[in-house]
Enzyme design. Structure first.
Site, PDB file in Angstrom:
ATOM      1  N   CYS A  35       0.958  -1.469  -0.058  1.00  0.00           N
ATOM      2  CA  CYS A  35       0.008   0.113  -0.426  1.00  0.00           C
ATOM      3  C   CYS A  35       1.352   1.816   0.044  1.00  0.00           C
ATOM      4  O   CYS A  35       1.437   1.829   0.990  1.00  0.00           O
ATOM      5  CB  CYS A  35      -0.893  -0.380   1.263  1.00  0.00           C
ATOM      6  SG  CYS A  35      -1.534   1.687   1.932  1.00  0.00           S
ATOM      7  N   CYS A  38       0.116   3.805   2.911  1.00  0.00           N
ATOM      8  CA  CYS A  38       0.595   2.969   4.101  1.00  0.00           C
ATOM      9  C   CYS A  38       2.110   4.221   4.692  1.00  0.00           C
ATOM     10  O   CYS A  38       2.776   4.291   5.022  1.00  0.00           O
ATOM     11  CB  CYS A  38       0.676   2.010   3.715  1.00  0.00           C
ATOM     12  SG  CYS A  38      -1.355   1.607   4.205  1.00  0.00           S
TER      13      CYS A  38
END
Length: 156
Positions: A35, A38
């Protein structure tokens, strides 16, 4: 220093118990290694982890932990879960800035104090005489018991 990574729900329980005992807020970063947002959030949390003594930051790879993602209904990442007194009190989603995370932490602090009911009674009664304090504390204890009985038995 990097954030502690939780491997399973038992790890979360241990960290929550420690945070409750130390009267610290817990912020759980739900992420996945693939991600991009993230990855952008991680250094923000690491920086705050080093700056804030009353908050513990940990992370959980929900890309590898369906158990955690399912139990806590993580539907998008990154997701931050905020815990006070062992309770899940707030959730934010997305790659927030440092200021946004700090604002949310301050909001959670303001709305979820660590003071126990006993602390509040003690603080409220500190300016009264000993007799008045004892009488008021007895009433509050009885009221608390009454409320618990009503909730448990549903006599209303």
């Amino acid at each position: 220093m990097g954030l502690l990574e939780l491997q399973d729900l038992k790890d979360l329980d241990r960290v929550l118990d420690t945070c409750v005992a130390e009267k610290k807020m817990l912020v759980v970063d739900c992420y996945a290694t693939w991600c991009g947002p993230c990855k952008k959030l991680t250094p923000v949390l690491e920086e705050l982890n080093n700056e804030l003594d009353d908050v513990t930051f940990v992370k959980v790879n929900v890309g590898e932990s369906d158990e955690f993602a399912d139990l806590y209904q993580i539907t998008s990442i990154p997701t931050l879960k905020y815990y006070v007194n062992g309770r899940d009190v707030e959730t934010t989603k997305g790659a927030l800035s440092k200021e946004q995370v700090l604002d949310k932490i301050n909001d959670v602090r303001a709305n979820n104090p660590f003071k126990s009911e006993t602390d509040n009674v003690t603080n409220n009664e500190s300016n009264k005489s000993d007799n008045e304090s004892n009488e008021n504390e007895e009433v509050k204890e009885n009221d608390t018991v009454m409320c618990e009985e009503v909730k448990v038995t549903d006599d209303f």
